[in-house]
Design an enzyme around this catalytic site. Structure first.
Site, PDB file in Angstrom:
ATOM      1  N   ARG A  24       0.826  -1.209   0.000  1.00 40.76           N
ATOM      2  CA  ARG A  24       0.000   0.000   0.000  1.00 40.76           C
ATOM      3  C   ARG A  24       0.862   1.262   0.000  1.00 40.76           C
ATOM      4  O   ARG A  24       2.078   1.208   0.243  1.00 40.76           O
ATOM      5  CB  ARG A  24      -0.891   0.032   1.246  1.00 40.76           C
ATOM      6  N   THR A 135      12.142   3.719   8.674  1.00 42.75           N
ATOM      7  CA  THR A 135      11.741   2.977   7.481  1.00 42.75           C
ATOM      8  C   THR A 135      12.023   3.756   6.206  1.00 42.75           C
ATOM      9  O   THR A 135      11.654   4.928   6.082  1.00 42.75           O
ATOM     10  CB  THR A 135      10.245   2.628   7.542  1.00 42.75           C
ATOM     11  N   LYS A 160      15.048   0.200   8.219  1.00 42.13           N
ATOM     12  CA  LYS A 160      14.164  -0.866   7.772  1.00 42.13           C
ATOM     13  C   LYS A 160      13.756  -0.536   6.344  1.00 42.13           C
ATOM     14  O   LYS A 160      13.033   0.438   6.108  1.00 42.13           O
ATOM     15  CB  LYS A 160      12.937  -0.959   8.678  1.00 42.13           C
ATOM     16  N   LYS A 162      11.969  -1.184   2.774  1.00 44.76           N
ATOM     17  CA  LYS A 162      10.843  -1.871   2.145  1.00 44.76           C
ATOM     18  C   LYS A 162      11.236  -2.372   0.748  1.00 44.76           C
ATOM     19  O   LYS A 162      11.802  -1.631  -0.053  1.00 44.76           O
ATOM     20  CB  LYS A 162       9.647  -0.928   2.030  1.00 44.76           C
ATOM     21  N   ASP A 191      12.128  -5.592   4.638  1.00 45.72           N
ATOM     22  CA  ASP A 191      10.752  -6.013   4.856  1.00 45.72           C
ATOM     23  C   ASP A 191      10.078  -6.161   3.503  1.00 45.72           C
ATOM     24  O   ASP A 191       9.799  -5.170   2.824  1.00 45.72           O
ATOM     25  CB  ASP A 191      10.006  -4.985   5.717  1.00 45.72           C
ATOM     26  N   GLU A 219      12.210  -9.637   6.753  1.00 45.93           N
ATOM     27  CA  GLU A 219      10.895  -9.772   7.379  1.00 45.93           C
ATOM     28  C   GLU A 219       9.839 -10.185   6.358  1.00 45.93           C
ATOM     29  O   GLU A 219       9.755  -9.603   5.273  1.00 45.93           O
ATOM     30  CB  GLU A 219      10.528  -8.430   8.017  1.00 45.93           C
ATOM     31  N   ASP A 244       6.023 -11.844  10.299  1.00 50.61           N
ATOM     32  CA  ASP A 244       5.198 -10.700  10.701  1.00 50.61           C
ATOM     33  C   ASP A 244       3.727 -11.017  10.447  1.00 50.61           C
ATOM     34  O   ASP A 244       3.005 -11.469  11.327  1.00 50.61           O
ATOM     35  CB  ASP A 244       5.640  -9.433   9.971  1.00 50.61           C
ATOM     36  N   LYS A 268       2.818  -7.063  16.680  1.00 51.37           N
ATOM     37  CA  LYS A 268       2.168  -5.756  16.568  1.00 51.37           C
ATOM     38  C   LYS A 268       0.852  -5.800  17.337  1.00 51.37           C
ATOM     39  O   LYS A 268       0.083  -6.761  17.202  1.00 51.37           O
ATOM     40  CB  LYS A 268       1.910  -5.396  15.106  1.00 51.37           C
ATOM     41  N   SER A 296       4.650  -1.649  14.325  1.00 50.73           N
ATOM     42  CA  SER A 296       3.383  -0.915  14.356  1.00 50.73           C
ATOM     43  C   SER A 296       2.877  -0.715  12.938  1.00 50.73           C
ATOM     44  O   SER A 296       3.570  -0.994  11.965  1.00 50.73           O
ATOM     45  CB  SER A 296       3.588   0.455  15.011  1.00 50.73           C
ATOM     46  N   ILE A 298       0.790   2.522  10.640  1.00 51.50           N
ATOM     47  CA  ILE A 298       0.977   3.976  10.619  1.00 51.50           C
ATOM     48  C   ILE A 298       0.085   4.563  11.706  1.00 51.50           C
ATOM     49  O   ILE A 298      -1.083   4.870  11.496  1.00 51.50           O
ATOM     50  CB  ILE A 298       0.657   4.561   9.235  1.00 51.50           C
ATOM     51  N   ASP A 321      10.426  -1.027  16.067  1.00 46.57           N
ATOM     52  CA  ASP A 321      10.092  -0.327  14.825  1.00 46.57           C
ATOM     53  C   ASP A 321       8.993   0.688  15.141  1.00 46.57           C
ATOM     54  O   ASP A 321       7.814   0.444  14.905  1.00 46.57           O
ATOM     55  CB  ASP A 321       9.622  -1.356  13.779  1.00 46.57           C
ATOM     56  N   ASP A 323       8.877   4.243  14.293  1.00 43.39           N
ATOM     57  CA  ASP A 323       9.153   5.520  13.636  1.00 43.39           C
ATOM     58  C   ASP A 323       7.909   6.241  13.127  1.00 43.39           C
ATOM     59  O   ASP A 323       7.995   7.392  12.677  1.00 43.39           O
ATOM     60  CB  ASP A 323      10.123   5.312  12.471  1.00 43.39           C
TER      61      ASP A 323
END
Length: 364
Positions: A24, A135, A160, A162, A191, A219, A244, A268, A296, A298, A321, A323
């Site tokens: 996303r 991230t 981290k 993506k 991730d 991840e 995850d 999470k 987490s 957003i 994580d 941020d």
């Protein structure tokens, strides 16, 4: 101490820069904030962001679950019998993990305030300061390298990154560009957000190992349901593999741990349904000798403060994580956790230490 009222309101805060993953793109942080008021005047806060592609929760479903299902069940309940309260909450609906998490963290906020303790001390008090990563969203390799360099300059030593949005070769280009730009001192975590298939994940990770890109962990390389594929990747790479999206509940964790399908777990609150269930997952992982990250969605500083207090309370949580609040254009609250570059201080306030909500971001 009985629950006197449960209220909800929606907030929206723009991000500094779009947050992009294989699943996303987010430009505005939206969330349902929960306010639990007890009959002795204590007020606790929680929140739940809509993360359709992971939890299946929307703003409307979160608000409905809290106001129409949880609230009628919990009003008047005594928090002195908290195990009964949490049992009623979790059994009241299938799924709806984000909505449950919001109510759960607000209740824990109340309980810790009643005990006159910061929540992390009430839960175990293992540490009072933790270090978050930052991230790097998935973009063109040069843009990701620029972002990585900026985050290092801003005081972060763990990134981290993506990946998993398009071809494996492109992902390798991304990591090569970042590693070249930032040098060998900072940690890089990948991730993939379920973006790879098992065999191509092994090929990509082995290639990065051969290139000496020094990736700390990868991840969720495969689809959430593909525990066999996750196990295949774990067994055929030297780089530690973290589960995850494959783990929402303690039953998911048990399946992954029993099968040796991952080296690490990312817990999470929005997946687990809150702190109560997250504690069970962390303790099960501890029995297996498995380390955990707490991450987490957003979220604003409300949700991240709750997650940070949980994470700091447990001995086998050693990666963080948190941020998301730094990505927001402004803070929603006064109080809660405090950032000093990559370090997070939990503070000495009781409960979550939330002092005030900024009404500016409340959506009518």
């Amino acid at each position: 101490m009985n629950i006197q009222n449960i209220e909800t309101f929606q907030i929206a805060i723009p991000l500094h820069k779009p947050f992009k993953t294989a699943l996303r793109t987010v430009t505005v942080a939206e969330s349902v904030v929960v306010k639990v008021t007890c009959d002795n005047g204590i007020v606790g806060y929680g929140e739940a962001p809509p993360t359709h592609v992971i939890t299946g929760d929307s703003l409307a479903s979160i608000d409905y679950a809290i106001t129409k299902i949880f609230k009628p069940l919990l009003l008047g309940e005594s928090l002195r019998n908290r195990e009964q309260v949490f049992e009623r909450l979790y059994k009241s609906a299938v799924g709806n993990t984000s909505a449950k998490a919001a109510v759960d963290m607000a209740i824990y906020d109340c309980i810790a305030q009643q005990a006159s303790m910061p929540l992390f001390e009430f839960l175990g008090g293992y540490s009072s300061t933790i270090e978050t990563d930052y991230t790097v969203s998935v973009n063109h390799p040069d843009e990701m390298a620029d972002d990585a360099q900026q985050y290092i300059h801003d005081g972060f030593s763990i990134l981290k990154v993506k990946v998993g949005k398009d071809k494996i070769e492109k992902d390798i280009e991304r990591i090569k560009a970042i590693r070249k730009r930032i040098g060998g001192h900072a940690l890089i975590r990948l991730d993939a957000n379920q973006g790879w298939h098992a065999k191509e994940a092994v090929r990509a990770i082995q290639k990065m190992e051969d290139l000496g890109l020094d990736v700390e962990l990868v991840e969720q390389p495969v689809k959430a349901y593909d525990v066999e594929g996750l196990k295949y990747v774990t067994e055929n790479t030297q780089t530690p593999i973290m589960a995850d999206e494959s783990i929402f509940s303690i039953h998911d964790a048990k399946r992954v741990l029993e099968n040796g399908a991952a080296d690490l777990i990312n817990i999470k609150l929005m997946k687990a349904g809150g702190i109560h269930e997250a504690l069970r997952i962390a303790k099960l992982a501890h029995i297996y000798g498995i380390g955990c990250m707490v991450g987490s969605m957003i979220e604003t500083k409300i949700g991240i403060t709750a997650a940070a207090h949980f994470a700091a309370s447990q001995p086998n949580v050693n990666r963080y994580d948190f941020d998301a609040p730094l990505m927001l254009s402004e803070d929603l609250i006064e109080g809660g956790i405090a950032y000093k570059e990559s370090d997070i201080e939990l503070g000495v306030g009781i409960g979550l230490g939330i002092e005030k909500i900024n009404d500016k971001f409340i959506v009518d």
